[in-house]
Design a protein around this motif. Structure first.
Motif, PDB file in Angstrom:
ATOM      1  N   TYR A  48       0.826  -1.212   0.000  1.00 58.58           N
ATOM      2  CA  TYR A  48       0.000   0.000   0.000  1.00 58.58           C
ATOM      3  C   TYR A  48       0.854   1.253   0.000  1.00 58.58           C
ATOM      4  O   TYR A  48       2.019   1.245   0.403  1.00 58.58           O
ATOM      5  N   GLY A  50       0.122   5.256   1.239  1.00 57.33           N
ATOM      6  CA  GLY A  50      -0.858   6.061   1.963  1.00 57.33           C
ATOM      7  C   GLY A  50      -0.660   7.536   1.727  1.00 57.33           C
ATOM      8  O   GLY A  50       0.470   7.997   1.542  1.00 57.33           O
ATOM      9  N   THR A  51      -1.741   8.257   1.740  1.00 57.07           N
ATOM     10  CA  THR A  51      -1.653   9.710   1.665  1.00 57.07           C
ATOM     11  C   THR A  51      -2.710  10.299   2.590  1.00 57.07           C
ATOM     12  O   THR A  51      -3.830   9.787   2.670  1.00 57.07           O
ATOM     13  N   ALA A  52      -2.308  11.343   3.313  1.00 54.98           N
ATOM     14  CA  ALA A  52      -3.262  11.984   4.218  1.00 54.98           C
ATOM     15  C   ALA A  52      -3.899  13.159   3.479  1.00 54.98           C
ATOM     16  O   ALA A  52      -3.187  14.028   2.992  1.00 54.98           O
ATOM     17  N   LEU A  81      -4.222   4.101   0.402  1.00 58.20           N
ATOM     18  CA  LEU A  81      -4.891   4.465   1.651  1.00 58.20           C
ATOM     19  C   LEU A  81      -5.140   5.963   1.683  1.00 58.20           C
ATOM     20  O   LEU A  81      -4.205   6.764   1.565  1.00 58.20           O
ATOM     21  N   ALA A  83      -5.763   8.404   4.162  1.00 58.71           N
ATOM     22  CA  ALA A  83      -5.615   8.352   5.621  1.00 58.71           C
ATOM     23  C   ALA A  83      -6.299   9.561   6.260  1.00 58.71           C
ATOM     24  O   ALA A  83      -5.646  10.529   6.647  1.00 58.71           O
ATOM     25  N   HIS A  86      -5.343  10.395   9.896  1.00 56.37           N
ATOM     26  CA  HIS A  86      -4.012  11.012   9.938  1.00 56.37           C
ATOM     27  C   HIS A  86      -4.064  12.486   9.549  1.00 56.37           C
ATOM     28  O   HIS A  86      -3.271  13.288  10.041  1.00 56.37           O
ATOM     29  N   VAL A 161       7.679  13.992   9.181  1.00 56.60           N
ATOM     30  CA  VAL A 161       6.376  13.925   8.520  1.00 56.60           C
ATOM     31  C   VAL A 161       5.371  14.821   9.236  1.00 56.60           C
ATOM     32  O   VAL A 161       4.670  15.617   8.621  1.00 56.60           O
ATOM     33  N   TYR A 175       0.230   9.560  15.547  1.00 50.56           N
ATOM     34  CA  TYR A 175       0.309   9.413  14.088  1.00 50.56           C
ATOM     35  C   TYR A 175       1.214   8.271  13.611  1.00 50.56           C
ATOM     36  O   TYR A 175       0.763   7.387  12.879  1.00 50.56           O
ATOM     37  N   GLN A 179       0.195   4.663  11.661  1.00 49.50           N
ATOM     38  CA  GLN A 179       0.723   4.304  10.344  1.00 49.50           C
ATOM     39  C   GLN A 179       1.367   2.910  10.389  1.00 49.50           C
ATOM     40  O   GLN A 179       1.252   2.144   9.434  1.00 49.50           O
ATOM     41  N   ASP A 182      -1.355   0.336  10.366  1.00 50.38           N
ATOM     42  CA  ASP A 182      -2.003   0.231   9.051  1.00 50.38           C
ATOM     43  C   ASP A 182      -1.418  -0.912   8.225  1.00 50.38           C
ATOM     44  O   ASP A 182      -2.128  -1.587   7.479  1.00 50.38           O
ATOM     45  N   GLN A 191       5.104  -1.480   2.591  1.00 50.78           N
ATOM     46  CA  GLN A 191       4.524  -0.142   2.470  1.00 50.78           C
ATOM     47  C   GLN A 191       5.461   0.678   1.599  1.00 50.78           C
ATOM     48  O   GLN A 191       6.683   0.571   1.703  1.00 50.78           O
ATOM     49  N   GLN A 197       9.332   9.316   4.874  1.00 47.88           N
ATOM     50  CA  GLN A 197       8.595   8.428   5.780  1.00 47.88           C
ATOM     51  C   GLN A 197       9.536   7.459   6.511  1.00 47.88           C
ATOM     52  O   GLN A 197       9.099   6.632   7.302  1.00 47.88           O
TER      53      GLN A 197
HETATM   54  N1  LIG Z   1       2.484   9.698   6.410  1.00 48.52           N
HETATM   55  C1  LIG Z   1       1.960   9.781   5.076  1.00 48.52           C
HETATM   56  C2  LIG Z   1       0.487   9.490   5.026  1.00 48.52           C
HETATM   57  C3  LIG Z   1       0.143   8.130   5.557  1.00 48.52           C
HETATM   58  C4  LIG Z   1      -0.713   7.978   6.610  1.00 48.52           C
HETATM   59  C5  LIG Z   1      -1.045   6.713   7.101  1.00 48.52           C
HETATM   60  C6  LIG Z   1      -0.453   5.617   6.517  1.00 48.52           C
HETATM   61  O1  LIG Z   1      -0.736   4.362   6.976  1.00 48.52           O
HETATM   62  C7  LIG Z   1       0.424   5.759   5.451  1.00 48.52           C
HETATM   63  C8  LIG Z   1       0.725   7.022   4.979  1.00 48.52           C
HETATM   64  C9  LIG Z   1       2.244  11.194   4.539  1.00 48.52           C
HETATM   65  O2  LIG Z   1       2.995  11.899   5.062  1.00 48.52           O
HETATM   66  O3  LIG Z   1       1.703  11.612   3.557  1.00 48.52           O
END
Ligand SMILES: N[C@@H](Cc1ccc(O)cc1)C(=O)O
Length: 648
Positions: A48, A50-52, A81, A83, A86, A161, A175, A179, A182, A191, A197
């Protein structure tokens, strides 16, 4: 999976799949696990990204997108994802009331952009964080995790981050843990994310096994500098090219981009060509070769080729240069573009024009989709309601804006000349003012074609209009001799060896009150080596020691910062991300360079020396980023007790 994709996947050898999965990445942790699963061949790999959903996504997202295509091509099951939780855990970057609209906006824009570059979106699985993060099982795990992790480790994991503030919210410490969880709850093997990250990834590798779960692999792409240099982030608007920008907006932003003739370093435009244009066009070629030309069907929202009609075969990127400047240019590799640029056969103006055209072409189907889809427009308005009413500018927060104890009257005795006195006073004021006002916005260099005859105040070409942290000459020094200043009680008179052929420098430091002489003698220190020498009570000081001031103020203590262990006198030190640049020979006091940079020096909660500022190559409204002060041997530290301190 479409039958052609399945066929391609089956044709690839294990090595070929692994190479596809890991190509163009900066770092892979746990690659063996990935190979094992590929080798066993019992089930597809699962991953996966992820993006918030905080600020509007911009074209920097193209970088992970091309990797998603690689993963799919190698037969990996890919989840995206969104998020949402997040997004507000991180200092409310997205207000809770807006976050669900932002999730929808992200989902729509990401899908539309992926289609435009030929990624088979129907094979991606979009997951919203709160759809599983609110379950009993997840929450219980989150509490178990909280009962195992120290505040220190959680903060450290999020340092690159999560927005860093002086009184961090509890949410910002949750946070990284979420993550990490997740990975377990999305049931993946690896991931994927930007190398920013990394600390969270390493934290996840540590914590999941402690919770009884498998340690996952981690794949990281490099951080591509924005058009103005440095990382592109969703939460700072302004110079970033939005996926919905018009060709005119794009041309304007490109025109303002950082692109110095012949120079590859810190060149956001070339970096974009390398990390976005060529990978996207390579993907296009591979789609054709792999029998997936249907993904490039313009009627389904795919963008056009970036090679001009009639360009030689294998061309991936064409620049439509006017005949009078030499005519069109056609490239099949990034290296060829770079070579022409370095050899000055490709002028920045033409490169910028070519890249602006390419971005406009890539984004044309995205804009079309947006303009013809009323729901899309409604979601954008709900997600970013006040976008048009200019958002208030973010202010760089006060950060112990105490200027060098040696230059001020109370601490350093009287400055000798009127000029020095004025410089010291101005410096002091600037340091304090930095807490109230952001530094002035970068002045845009005028286009070469500008008809404006003269701009007396404009910064000379090649010189940033706001100071760069790399202009400050930070070096390791060793105090080889020290005695009290004969005429100033608060000052030490030191000889500091900076590894220079002319021998040690004379340095005055207002540390008598804070550090006993025997603790100073022989000590390794960090010197600011290119300030204009300043005389105090008859003796000139030729450098300044970088010192930490306790977070409660000077009464709490002042201590020199230590260079990385194993350093030698003369070793260079730099602010992360600004390495490899030559500092100024001597800082021009009138330009207030040190005075602008210094208020953003600080120590982290783990006492690392850092600069938390906004570079001249970044949008001035960007969140200041913590960048460590380091050298070849590691990071500079302040002694125990100087967590969260100011540096001067
Ligand atoms: N930390 C990621 C976003 C993210 C959040 C939750 C996750 O499980 C994975 C990625 C970012 O900075 O954009």
């Amino acid at each position: 999976m479409s039958s052609s994709a399945a066929a391609l996947d089956a044709q690839l050898s294990i090595e070929a799949k692994y190479d596809l999965i890991t190509r163009d990445l900066q770092e892979v942790l746990g690659g063996d696990k990935i190979k094992d699963i590929l080798r066993k061949g019992e089930r597809p790999l699962r991953c996966y990204w992820g993006t918030a959903p905080t600020g509007r996504p911009h074209i920097g997202y193209f970088v992970p997108f091309t990797k998603l295509a690689d993963f799919l091509k190698a037969g990996t099951e890919v989840k995206v994802l969104l998020a949402d939780i997040h997004a507000f855990l991180d200092n409310m970057k997205a207000p809770i009331t807006l976050v669900r609209h932002r999730v929808e906006y992200y989902r729509l824009i990401i899908r539309t952009v992926l289609k435009a570059i030929g990624v088979p979106v129907e094979r991606l699985n979009f997951v919203v964080g709160s759809s599983y993060q609110l379950t009993e099982a997840y929450n219980m795990d989150q509490y178990r995790l909280c009962a195992m992790v120290t505040e220190h480790d959680a903060k450290r994991a999020g340092a690159e981050v999560v927005k860093q503030v002086s009184s961090p919210l509890l949410s910002s410490m949750l946070y990284p843990g979420l993550q990490a969880l997740d990975e377990q709850y999305l049931d993946v093997d690896f991931q994927f994310g930007g190398v920013d990250q990394r600390k969270i990834f390493v934290y996840a590798e540590d914590i999941l096994p402690k919770l009884g779960y498998a340690k996952r692999a981690h794949l990281m792409n490099s951080m591509v500098p924005g058009l103005k240099g440095s990382k592109m982030s969703a939460s700072d608007a302004g110079s970033k090219v939005d996926f919905l920008d018009t060709p005119k907006d794009i041309a304007k932003k490109l025109n303002e981009a950082h692109c110095i003739e012949g120079q590859v370093e810190e060149n956001g435009v070339l970096a974009f060509v390398k990390n976005v244009i060529f990978p996207i066009e390579r993907l296009r070629e591979e789609n054709i070769a792999g029998g997936n030309a249907d993904l490039l069907d313009a009627s389904k929202g795919a963008s056009k080729r970036l090679a001009a009609d009639g360009a030689p075969p294998n061309t991936l990127f064409s620049i439509n240069r006017p005949d009078k400047f030499g005519g069109g240019l056609h490239y099949s590799t990034y290296e060829a573009v770079e070579k022409d640029f370095v050899d000055r056969r490709l002028h920045p103006a033409d490169l910028k024009q070519g890249v602006a055209d390419a971005i406009s072409t890539l984004l044309e189907p995205v804009r079309k989709e947006f303009e013809s889809n009323a729901d899309f427009q409604k979601i954008a308005e709900l997600a970013y309601p006040s976008e048009k009413a200019a958002a208030p500018k973010k202010v760089v927060k006060p950060k112990n804006p105490r200027f060098a104890h040696m230059f001020t009257k109370e601490e350093g005795g009287t400055a000798e000349t009127a000029e020095d006195a004025q410089a010291a006073k101005a410096a002091h004021e600037a340091a304090i003012a930095a807490g109230q006002e952001p530094p002035p916005p970068p002045k845009q260099a005028k286009a070469a074609t500008s008809s404006t005859p003269k701009q007396p105040k404009a910064a000379p070409k090649n010189e940033p209009s706001r100071p760069l942290p790399s202009q400050i000459d930070l070096r390791v020094g060793k105090i080889v001799d020290i005695k009290p200043h004969p005429d100033a009680d608060s000052l030490y008179l030191e000889s500091v060896d900076f590894g220079e052929p002319d021998g040690p420098r004379t340095v005055l430091s207002g540390l008598v009150k804070y550090v006993p002489i025997e603790k100073m003698s022989g000590r390794l220190v960090v010197g600011v080596c290119n300030l204009k020498p300043a005389a105090m009570r008859g003796i000139k000081s030729h450098a300044m020691l970088l010192c930490a001031t306790h977070k409660s103020g000077k009464d709490g203590g002042v201590e020199p910062v230590a260079p990385p262990e194993g350093s030698q006198p003369g070793d260079k030190l730099w602010v992360e991300g600004y390495e490899g640049r030559e500092p100024d020979a001597q800082l021009n006091p009138k330009k207030k360079i040190f005075e602008t940079i210094q208020p953003a020096y600080l120590t982290t909660e783990s006492r690392e020396a850092a600069w938390k500022g906004v570079g001249p190559d970044e949008d001035e409204t960007a969140e200041p980023k913590v960048r460590l002060i380091k050298g070849e041997k590691g990071v500079c530290f302040a002694p125990a007790g100087f967590e969260g301190a100011g540096l001067s």
